[in-house]
Design a protein around this motif. Structure first.
Motif, PDB file in Angstrom:
ATOM      1  N   ARG A  78       2.394   7.592  -1.377  1.00  0.00           N
ATOM      2  CA  ARG A  78       1.779   6.746  -0.351  1.00  0.00           C
ATOM      3  C   ARG A  78       2.834   6.354   0.676  1.00  0.00           C
ATOM      4  N   GLU A 130     -16.209  -1.421  -4.464  1.00  0.00           N
ATOM      5  CA  GLU A 130     -14.869  -0.873  -4.639  1.00  0.00           C
ATOM      6  C   GLU A 130     -14.193  -1.395  -5.897  1.00  0.00           C
ATOM      7  N   ALA A 175     -13.015   0.866  -9.043  1.00  0.00           N
ATOM      8  CA  ALA A 175     -11.561   0.994  -9.165  1.00  0.00           C
ATOM      9  C   ALA A 175     -11.158   1.295 -10.609  1.00  0.00           C
ATOM     10  N   GLN A 176     -10.132   2.113 -10.760  1.00  0.00           N
ATOM     11  CA  GLN A 176      -9.600   2.380 -12.087  1.00  0.00           C
ATOM     12  C   GLN A 176      -8.917   1.137 -12.651  1.00  0.00           C
ATOM     13  N   SER A 189       3.447   4.603 -10.307  1.00  0.00           N
ATOM     14  CA  SER A 189       2.228   5.414 -10.248  1.00  0.00           C
ATOM     15  C   SER A 189       1.039   4.476 -10.425  1.00  0.00           C
ATOM     16  N   LYS A 190       0.304   4.266  -9.346  1.00  0.00           N
ATOM     17  CA  LYS A 190      -0.749   3.254  -9.382  1.00  0.00           C
ATOM     18  C   LYS A 190      -1.793   3.581  -8.322  1.00  0.00           C
ATOM     19  N   LYS A 191      -3.063   3.517  -8.687  1.00  0.00           N
ATOM     20  CA  LYS A 191      -4.142   3.677  -7.727  1.00  0.00           C
ATOM     21  C   LYS A 191      -4.206   2.427  -6.843  1.00  0.00           C
ATOM     22  N   VAL A 192      -4.526   2.628  -5.569  1.00  0.00           N
ATOM     23  CA  VAL A 192      -4.562   1.527  -4.623  1.00  0.00           C
ATOM     24  C   VAL A 192      -5.908   1.494  -3.914  1.00  0.00           C
ATOM     25  N   VAL A 193      -6.468   0.284  -3.801  1.00  0.00           N
ATOM     26  CA  VAL A 193      -7.668   0.054  -2.987  1.00  0.00           C
ATOM     27  C   VAL A 193      -7.284  -0.944  -1.907  1.00  0.00           C
ATOM     28  N   SER A 238      -5.451  -0.843 -11.323  1.00  0.00           N
ATOM     29  CA  SER A 238      -5.273  -0.534  -9.905  1.00  0.00           C
ATOM     30  C   SER A 238      -4.641  -1.713  -9.169  1.00  0.00           C
ATOM     31  N   HIS A 262       0.833  -1.206   0.000  1.00  0.00           N
ATOM     32  CA  HIS A 262       0.000   0.000   0.000  1.00  0.00           C
ATOM     33  C   HIS A 262       0.870   1.258   0.000  1.00  0.00           C
TER      34      HIS A 262
END
Length: 619
Positions: free
Chosen positions: A73, A308, A312-313, A179-183, A316, A67
């Motif tokens: 982050r 979620e 999510a993109q 560079s990454k979206k995180v859930v 992700s 994460h």
């Protein structure tokens, strides 16, 4: 979404290796991090990875590191020093808590593996902080640091390659963080607003006991009801309202499939009506409607996860901490199908921690990472980077569901070889996989036992014969073209005779009389026996186990004949037992010596490798 065919392992692997999945984390390594053993490393070769281990094995800590890996982050969201639990800051650079991860990128036709390090350092507190902390140092600041090829063995950055400029820092001394979206969802803490307030919040001057909490819920439910009904909120209610949405058609179908209920509508409100920032859900099914207050915790958890994932993109990073909480095994299996579909369709990299056998069973070996400790180890070890479900079950204490398996062998010597192969490769299976010498040797096994096992389609038995029993491997493509009817019964008899070196007793007369039964049945049954044998019949390395074992010993005359090898072992055993020339060396004493020799074999031994082949179908 789930009603479509479950994605195959092949399709998921292909997507993981494609450019559509990039940037993707392919490894994380811990030179020093919490209670993990030094330099513990986990690789990621599949879209979904399960981290498995007993309580206290730092599964969640690894999720927290993942994460904190992407740009902007930090691990400090989950792990930081307090007056109660202080983390030492007086550490040398070598002892600083840190982790290193690799991510894959493709630029044109070239693939690169960027390697980033994040380290716990001390910096001045930043952002919205309490007044008493202003100007003071934050000991839990995690920042990307320059690449180190010496202490942490990081791979040097390719020189003079303009293709990767966009992925490097201005000083070109390190790669940019991914560079990454995180859930991130922790299902032990992913509670509904109702449950958070009633069962998990502290008492205060407005709610001194459970009864007053109930009154508070009744009072504040008005604003929540208006939010679900899309009614106008007053100023105070508006300040507590965050968002409203309905699950879309695919999300609704996914929840319905996982939970086994036909939902016509699901609404979700994020709010602070019950004090803390949390979610509430309203479910519509079978002519009734109810909120999370009357739903099971499993229902709410599935709704949160599906919502979620759908929002999510693409590409992700999805981190799930024990998603099986409150779900029965059937729902867990359907949840995994949903995750596979989502990973394939949206190129999601999913890493989850779990104790669930049902979840583990849905994944290939290289997607199951087993953590644990050994009596000799310091810190939590990666016990297996490629783990079978059976191996994971034992470490999780789920061995009761695994039936005892047997490997039929010709004699006690081969039984000892098999037992040592199990001990070397998976010692926890010693009590579950039993090598069993069969009276009558290979002839009895092939003539009578094998056909009975095959026709019963026995799955918990394999057969391991000495190498001298190996015959010509059939042409399976040719066999698949032979019709299984009475006209071809004789052809089937020849095929099985060539394959096994004899015709099983049941089919010694396949023309249709007494022993073989009718020709149609004989052809079908021989076909079944041959295909069962293809997966269940194995051969030991060498012509005879004594010869093969002798060939692996140093300073011993080599022999190519079984009788000569047995004679040599008798002489060696006599010397090992310190027998005089007048004393007889018994078969048991010879086996004791051979067992001593076998215990010195390692995994690279041809004997061990061939024995392990007969063991693998049971794991």
């Amino acid at each position: 979404m789930i009603k479509e065919q479950e994605p195959s392992e092949q399709s998921l692997r292909a997507r993981f290796e494609s450019k559509d999945f990039e940037p993707v984390i392919t490894e994380i390594r811990f030179p020093r991090y919490k209670a993990l053993a030094r330099d513990l490393a986990i690789d990621f070769t599949y879209p979904i990875t399960a981290i498995v281990g007993p309580n206290g094995s730092n599964k969640s800590s690894i999720l927290h590191a993942l994460h904190g890996a992407p740009y902007r982050r930090t691990v400090a969201d989950y792990w930081f020093s307090t007056s109660v639990d202080q983390i030492d800051t007086r550490l040398s650079e070598e002892d600083q808590h840190r982790f290193i991860y690799k991510y894959r990128i493709q630029v044109g036709r070239d693939k690169f593996f960027a390697e980033c390090r994040k380290s716990r350092v001390t910096r001045e507190y930043r952002g919205d902080i309490p007044a008493r902390l202003e100007g003071k140092l934050d000991p839990d600041y995690w920042e990307p640091t320059k690449l180190t090829t010496d202490s942490d063995n990081m791979t040097p950055i390719p020189e003079n390659n303009s293709k990767i400029d966009a992925y490097l820092s201005k000083s070109r001394d390190r790669w940019r963080p991914i560079s990454k979206k995180v859930v991130y969802l922790d299902f032990r803490a992913e509670l509904s607003a109702f449950d958070k307030f009633l069962y998990h919040s502290s008492y205060n001057r407005f709610a001194k006991n459970r009864t007053q909490k109930r009154y508070s819920l009744v009072k504040n439910s008005t604003g929540l009801a208006k939010s679900f009904n899309r009614q106008k909120l007053n100023k105070t209610e508006s300040e507590k309202f965050t968002s409203y949405r309905r699950l879309n058609k695919n999300g609704l179908l996914s929840v319905s499939e996982i939970l086994g209920k036909d939902f016509s509508r699901i609404e979700i409100v994020r709010h602070k009506f019950y004090s803390s920032d949390a979610y509430s859900a309203k479910l519509f099914t079978d002519g009734r409607e109810y909120s999370e207050a009357h739903a099971g915790s499993g229902e709410f958890a599935v709704i949160r996860l599906v919502d979620e994932i759908h929002r999510a993109q693409n590409r992700s990073l999805i981190l799930l901490d024990e998603p099986e909480v409150s779900l029965h095994p059937g729902a867990q299996r359907l949840l995994m199908i949903f995750l596979k579909k989502a990973a394939l369709e949206k190129s999601l990299q999913i890493v989850l921690s779990t104790h669930s056998p049902t979840i583990i069973e849905q994944l290939p070996r290289d997607a199951i990472k087993l953590l644990g400790s050994t009596s000799q180890s310091t810190g939590v070890q990666l016990l297996s980077n490629e783990t079978t479900p059976s191996q994971a079950f034992f470490h999780l204490g789920h061995s009761n569901g695994i039936g005892e398996a047997r490997i039929l062998v010709e004699d006690d010597l081969v039984a000892v070889i098999v037992e040592h192969a199990i001990r070397l490769n998976m010692k926890e299976m010693l009590e579950k996989i039993i090598p069993t010498p069969f009276p009558g040797g290979a002839g009895g096994i092939l003539k009578q036992t094998l056909p009975v096992l095959a026709l019963a389609d026995s799955q918990n038995v394999t057969i391991l014969l000495d190498g001298d029993q190996r015959k010509k491997e059939p042409d399976w493509n040719e066999i698949s073209r032979i019709p299984t009817d009475g006209e071809h019964a004789n052809e089937w008899t020849k095929q099985i005779g060539d394959y096994l070196g004899l015709v099983p007793t049941l089919f010694s007369n396949s023309s249709g009389s007494k022993k073989g039964g009718d020709p149609d049945s004989a052809a079908r049954n021989i076909n079944k026996i041959m295909h069962w044998s293809k997966d269940k019949l194995f051969y030991l390395h060498g012509e005879a186990p004594e010869v093969a074992l002798l060939s692996e010993m140093e300073d011993v005359p080599q022999s190519t004949k079984s009788n000569e090898a047995k004679k040599i072992f008798k002489e060696l055993a006599a010397g090992w037992h310190r027998k005089t020339e007048f004393e007889v060396t018994s078969a048991i004493e010879i086996l004791q010596y051979q067992t001593h020799v076998i215990k010195n074999l390692d995994k690279s031994s041809p004997l061990i490798i061939s024995a392990w082949a007969a063991i693998r179908p049971h794991i």
